[in-house]
Design a protein around this motif. Sequence first.
Motif, short mmCIF file in Angstrom:
data_model
loop_
_atom_site.label_atom_id
_atom_site.label_comp_id
_atom_site.label_asym_id
_atom_site.label_seq_id
_atom_site.Cartn_x
_atom_site.Cartn_y
_atom_site.Cartn_z
N GLU A 165 -12.56 -9.45 15.78
CA GLU A 165 -11.99 -8.23 15.24
C GLU A 165 -10.73 -8.46 14.42
OE1 GLU A 165 -11.47 -5.40 18.32
OE2 GLU A 165 -13.62 -5.04 18.59
N GLU A 166 -9.98 -9.51 14.73
CA GLU A 166 -8.79 -9.84 13.95
C GLU A 166 -8.99 -11.17 13.26
OE1 GLU A 166 -5.01 -9.62 15.82
OE2 GLU A 166 -5.37 -7.63 16.69
N ILE A 167 -8.75 -11.19 11.96
CA ILE A 167 -8.92 -12.41 11.17
C ILE A 167 -7.66 -12.62 10.33
CG2 ILE A 167 -11.44 -12.26 11.07
CD1 ILE A 167 -11.11 -11.11 8.23
N GLU A 168 -7.50 -13.83 9.87
CA GLU A 168 -6.38 -14.16 8.98
C GLU A 168 -6.96 -14.85 7.74
OE1 GLU A 168 -2.36 -15.42 10.44
OE2 GLU A 168 -2.91 -17.29 9.40
N ARG A 169 -6.59 -14.36 6.58
CA ARG A 169 -7.14 -14.90 5.35
C ARG A 169 -6.06 -14.98 4.27
NH1 ARG A 169 -12.90 -11.71 4.71
NH2 ARG A 169 -14.07 -12.94 6.24
N ARG A 170 -6.15 -16.04 3.47
CA ARG A 170 -5.35 -16.11 2.24
C ARG A 170 -6.16 -15.46 1.13
NH1 ARG A 170 -5.60 -18.52 -2.43
NH2 ARG A 170 -3.71 -19.11 -3.58
N VAL A 171 -5.58 -14.47 0.47
CA VAL A 171 -6.31 -13.76 -0.57
C VAL A 171 -5.46 -13.67 -1.84
CG1 VAL A 171 -7.59 -12.39 1.12
CG2 VAL A 171 -5.49 -11.46 0.12
N GLU A 172 -6.14 -13.44 -2.93
CA GLU A 172 -5.49 -13.24 -4.23
C GLU A 172 -5.73 -11.79 -4.64
OE1 GLU A 172 -7.38 -16.22 -6.60
OE2 GLU A 172 -6.22 -17.86 -5.70
N PRO A 173 -4.72 -10.94 -4.52
CA PRO A 173 -4.91 -9.49 -4.74
C PRO A 173 -5.11 -9.14 -6.22
CG PRO A 173 -2.62 -9.97 -4.23
CD PRO A 173 -3.35 -11.26 -4.08
N TYR A 174 -6.33 -8.69 -6.54
CA TYR A 174 -6.67 -8.34 -7.92
C TYR A 174 -6.27 -6.91 -8.27
CZ TYR A 174 -9.59 -12.56 -8.31
OH TYR A 174 -10.05 -13.85 -8.38
N GLY A 175 -6.37 -5.99 -7.30
CA GLY A 175 -6.06 -4.60 -7.62
C GLY A 175 -6.17 -3.71 -6.41
N LEU A 176 -5.64 -2.50 -6.54
CA LEU A 176 -5.68 -1.48 -5.50
C LEU A 176 -6.48 -0.28 -5.99
CD1 LEU A 176 -1.99 -1.62 -4.26
CD2 LEU A 176 -3.98 -1.93 -2.79
N VAL A 177 -7.25 0.31 -5.09
CA VAL A 177 -8.06 1.49 -5.42
C VAL A 177 -7.74 2.58 -4.39
CG1 VAL A 177 -10.39 2.43 -5.64
CG2 VAL A 177 -9.91 0.08 -6.40
N LEU A 178 -7.52 3.80 -4.87
CA LEU A 178 -7.33 4.95 -3.99
C LEU A 178 -8.59 5.79 -4.04
CD1 LEU A 178 -5.48 6.69 -2.19
CD2 LEU A 178 -4.68 7.84 -4.27
N LYS A 179 -9.32 5.85 -2.93
CA LYS A 179 -10.59 6.57 -2.86
C LYS A 179 -10.51 7.59 -1.74
CE LYS A 179 -15.16 7.24 -3.20
NZ LYS A 179 -15.78 7.94 -4.34
N ALA A 180 -10.59 8.89 -2.11
CA ALA A 180 -10.59 9.97 -1.13
C ALA A 180 -9.41 9.86 -0.16
CB ALA A 180 -11.91 10.01 -0.36
N GLY A 181 -8.23 9.54 -0.69
CA GLY A 181 -7.03 9.47 0.14
C GLY A 181 -6.87 8.18 0.91
N ARG A 182 -7.76 7.21 0.71
CA ARG A 182 -7.69 5.95 1.44
C ARG A 182 -7.52 4.80 0.44
NH1 ARG A 182 -11.94 5.64 5.93
NH2 ARG A 182 -10.24 6.66 7.03
N TRP A 183 -6.60 3.87 0.77
CA TRP A 183 -6.31 2.74 -0.11
C TRP A 183 -7.20 1.54 0.24
CZ3 TRP A 183 -3.39 2.78 -4.36
CH2 TRP A 183 -2.45 3.80 -4.52
N TYR A 184 -7.69 0.88 -0.81
CA TYR A 184 -8.50 -0.33 -0.66
C TYR A 184 -7.91 -1.44 -1.54
CZ TYR A 184 -11.99 2.77 1.41
OH TYR A 184 -12.63 3.68 2.20
N LEU A 185 -7.89 -2.64 -1.01
CA LEU A 185 -7.44 -3.81 -1.76
C LEU A 185 -8.66 -4.61 -2.18
CD1 LEU A 185 -5.33 -5.93 -2.74
CD2 LEU A 185 -5.47 -6.92 -0.43
N VAL A 186 -8.77 -4.88 -3.47
CA VAL A 186 -9.82 -5.76 -3.99
C VAL A 186 -9.16 -7.11 -4.24
CG1 VAL A 186 -11.46 -6.18 -5.85
CG2 VAL A 186 -11.06 -3.84 -5.03
N ALA A 187 -9.66 -8.15 -3.58
CA ALA A 187 -8.99 -9.45 -3.63
C ALA A 187 -10.00 -10.59 -3.67
CB ALA A 187 -8.06 -9.62 -2.43
N GLY A 188 -9.62 -11.64 -4.35
CA GLY A 188 -10.44 -12.85 -4.39
C GLY A 188 -10.04 -13.79 -3.27
N GLY A 189 -10.97 -14.67 -2.90
CA GLY A 189 -10.71 -15.64 -1.85
C GLY A 189 -11.78 -16.71 -1.83
N THR A 190 -11.78 -17.53 -0.80
CA THR A 190 -12.74 -18.63 -0.73
C THR A 190 -14.17 -18.13 -0.61
OG1 THR A 190 -12.38 -18.71 1.68
CG2 THR A 190 -11.07 -20.21 0.30
N SER A 191 -14.36 -16.90 -0.10
CA SER A 191 -15.71 -16.35 0.06
C SER A 191 -16.06 -15.35 -1.04
CB SER A 191 -15.84 -15.69 1.43
OG SER A 191 -14.82 -14.71 1.62
#
Length: 310
Positions: A165-191
């Motif tokens: 349930e808890e993970i740790e990841r190094r990510v490269e944050p490409y952008g933020l999206v606000l959808k229906a009052g909720r924030w989402y981070l779109v990010a690149g990574g090893t996967s």
Amino acid sequence: MRASRLIALLLLLQNRGLMTARQLADELEVSVRTVYRDVEALGAAGIPLYGAAGHAGGYRLVDGYQTRLTGLTTDEAQAAFFAALPGTAAELGLGEALATAQLKLRAALPAELREHAERIQERFLLDAPGWYGDADRVPHLAAVAAAVWAGRAVVLRYRRWRAPEEIERRVEPYGLVLKAGRWYLVAGGTSGIRTYRVDQILETQSLDEEFAIQDGFDLAGHWNGYLADFRARLHTAEALVRLTPEGAHRLGVTPTGTGWTEARVPIESIDHAHREFLRLGTDIEVMAPAELRSRIAETARNLTTRYEGR
């Protein structure tokens, strides 16, 4: 902070003309005493303004005076894009910058266009969040947004629905999206490129590592593709149901008459359909799949036992 407030006060007088000390204090969210001190400071700096006493009095600039302090700072320029969403700007730490940017934009507009812009702001409002539920707490939004602006990698400690349930990841944050009052981070990574709910971020650690966004990446295009894929995976099965006219209306099914209507409706999962169909009460009867019918029958028996036992 005070220099920013003095500029704001000056631009307010330039945009609106005569204003009382109380009106200025309310706009700047300071005390009237502070407004008096700021007006004195502007006068000492050579700004040609004067105050008139009495019921119709207040402060105003000498006719014809126009400040040249209308250039936008970087933060103000970024905040200007959130003019329709002041709450969003505040969440990103740009609330004050947005207010100042709007003042500067108004000051730069001709009088006719300024009046048109103010009328739009008075008569149109965009309220992004949905009706039900409180807004998500996003304590790490500002840190994530700063990483997006700077193009720097971050380490996220993140909570997800499946194990672990808890993970740790190094990510490269490409952008933020606000959808229906909720924030989402779109990010690149090893996967690859992944989407993370910002309210599920437990901890962030900024890294002194710059990155380059993948060639050809477009945030809007990626998000539209993500939504299309989500919808395709959303309804993976169907249920056979009987509906009363009211049930058909609530479920968006066209009734076949004044009696019961039989229909096949798409469902996301047994669990989700169980919750959604229970809301229809006696206006629905599930015929298939058998597992779903059995689940609803069991819930009905439990409810009957609970209420008859009191």
